[in-house]
Design an enzyme around this catalytic site. Structure first.
Site, short mmCIF file in Angstrom:
data_model
loop_
_atom_site.label_atom_id
_atom_site.label_comp_id
_atom_site.label_asym_id
_atom_site.label_seq_id
_atom_site.Cartn_x
_atom_site.Cartn_y
_atom_site.Cartn_z
N GLU A 5 -16.51 13.26 -13.81
CA GLU A 5 -17.91 12.90 -14.09
C GLU A 5 -18.56 12.20 -12.90
OE1 GLU A 5 -16.40 8.99 -14.11
OE2 GLU A 5 -15.51 10.78 -14.96
N ASP A 6 -17.76 11.44 -12.12
CA ASP A 6 -18.30 10.73 -10.97
C ASP A 6 -18.85 11.70 -9.93
OD1 ASP A 6 -15.79 11.74 -10.42
OD2 ASP A 6 -14.97 9.87 -9.64
N ASN A 7 -18.06 12.72 -9.62
CA ASN A 7 -18.51 13.73 -8.65
C ASN A 7 -19.72 14.49 -9.15
OD1 ASN A 7 -18.32 16.73 -7.59
ND2 ASN A 7 -17.29 15.47 -6.08
N GLY B 199 -15.58 7.92 -7.86
CA GLY B 199 -16.22 7.02 -8.81
C GLY B 199 -15.56 5.69 -9.07
#
Length: 438
Positions: free
Chosen positions: A262-264, A218
């Site tokens: 959270e990006d994944n 991210g």
């Protein structure tokens, strides 16, 4: 007895052949070239003819190279964008830098958003909520504060976002492979730089080239808020045929505040819940590595391995078989059994070719050869990374607690963290110039 002996030989030959095929495959994985970065036609289009983009930059403290990092957003060659600079605290050390940039670029639509909305344990998501809710455009570019972006990055990314994949599926997210450069001659900084620019880049590009599942970091992500508002991180496909159907309950960015990665999870949700795909543009996310000690590097790697194993266990367990030391054991053993090649010769050739390939990957991503001034430090960092990879992995595998931003968490089976409230750090972390916070 002869039958058993023949069966044993067949088994050994089969295993040796399989090992050689695996060895060869990892040598021949596709490496996307980054030397050519053509200018997008969107860069010179009229503002009304291109989709608007809201650039969200979460800030906390004085990251290394912060002024230049943020300035690269103001100088994007794209006719229709706004910049939302998000800080949680009105006394944050980044604010004077931000105000200087707003004064320098009065013609750029940019504003500061102070304060956070606590929607979960992830401070980055909490920090971004103000920008997320006030963004005036559907397309969002989430860009970390320690990343420098080339002027043409946004235009090329929007191009990629609007171009369907070869299979005809719509692209929901465009991301950029991280490329690190260190401003400090510290062990952790050089090892992290070598890791991101060689092994990590190779595997990141290979996984995204095969594209059988989501794999996103991210540092620099572009996606549509309208897509994000339909998913919640459950990774369960939406069954309705309605093109605007969404998951039940809390959706959008607030739903991802409960994850450390959270990006994944956002990328995986767009992939699995909506059935959409990702794409890499030809740019890199130039990640500025600050003053990182060896301990910092090890803790960072341990943290993300422990988080990742609860999200993608199978891929995490396969990781050691892509590392050079395990790979050379497989390859040399297979070649010795099949053709009688001495192990020592295979090892020498393996590491020589590995270094040649890694330097080529570095050159492709950087668009220039490895600078002579850092060659010795880079090679030392590269060697240390290769030696440390397996011990760090094994340490991370047999544990579920991580330390992040002065707090300790227990990672649960669904990848969510649980704060260990009784744990008290030896001292509160202090934000200082030149230190990396990830």
């Amino acid at each position: 007895m002869n039958t058993n002996s023949n069966d044993y030989n067949v088994l050994r030959i089969s295993l040796a052949s399989l090992g050689l095929i695996w060895f060869s495959f990892l040598w021949s994985i596709c490496r996307k070239r980054y030397r050519l970065r053509p200018r997008s036609p969107l860069a010179t289009a009229s503002p009304s003819s291109v989709p608007g983009v809201s650039i969200l930059r979460p800030l906390k403290g004085l990251d290394t190279n912060l002024y230049e990092n943020l300035e690269s957003t103001f100088t994007q060659e794209y006719p229709n964008f706004e910049i939302l600079l998000c800080v949680a605290d009105e006394d944050d050390q980044a604010l004077p830098v931000v105000r200087d940039l707003l004064s320098k670029y009065p013609h750029v639509a940019a504003k500061i958003l102070v304060g956070e909305e606590v929607v979960g344990v992830n401070p980055k998501v909490n920090n971004l909520m103000g920008g997320y809710r006030s963004a005036s455009n559907d397309i969002l570019w989430i860009l970390d504060s320690n990343v420098v972006a080339d002027p043409g990055t946004l235009a090329r990314a929007v191009d990629a976002l609007q171009t369907p994949t070869k299979s005809g599926k719509r692209v929901a997210l465009v991301h950029h492979v991280p490329f690190a450069f260190s401003t400090e001659s510290r062990a952790g900084s050089r090892i992290d730089e070598a890791f991101l620019n060689t092994n990590h880049a190779k595997m990141y590009l290979a996984i995204n080239t095969v594209a059988i599942d989501s794999c996103v970091v991210g540092k620099s992500n572009i996606y549509r808020r309208s897509d994000l508002e339909r998913v919640n991180g459950s990774l369960k496909p939406i069954k309705s045929t309605d093109p605007n159907a969404k998951q039940e309950g809390l959706c959008g960015l607030p739903a991802f505040g409960k994850f450390l990665a959270e990006d994944n999870m956002i990328a995986s949700a767009l992939w699995h819940e909506l059935g959409l795909r990702h794409d890499l543009s030809c740019d890199v996310a130039r990640n500025v590595v600050g003053n990182m000690s060896l301990h910092d590097y090890i803790q960072r790697r341990v943290r993300w391995i422990r988080v990742r194993k609860h999200i993608v266990m199978a891929a995490t367990l396969a990781e050691p078989f892509t590392e050079s030391i395990v790979l050379v054991v497989i390859g040399s053993s297979s070649l010795k059994y099949l053709v009688g090649l001495p192990r020592w010769l295979c090892i020498l050739v393996h590491f020589f070719l590995l270094l040649v390939v890694d330097l080529d990957v570095y050159t492709s991503l950087a668009a220039h050869p490895l600078p002579h001034s850092i060659k010795r430090e880079f090679w030392a960092g590269w060697a240390a990374r290769e030696v440390l990879a397996l011990p760090i992995f094994l340490w991370a595998l047999f544990g579920n607690t991580v330390e992040w931003r002065g707090r300790r968490y227990q990672i649960l089976n669904n990848g969510e963290p649980e704060n260990i409230k009784h744990w008290i750090p030896s001292a509160e972390p202090v934000l200082t110039p030149g230190r990396i916070y990830t």
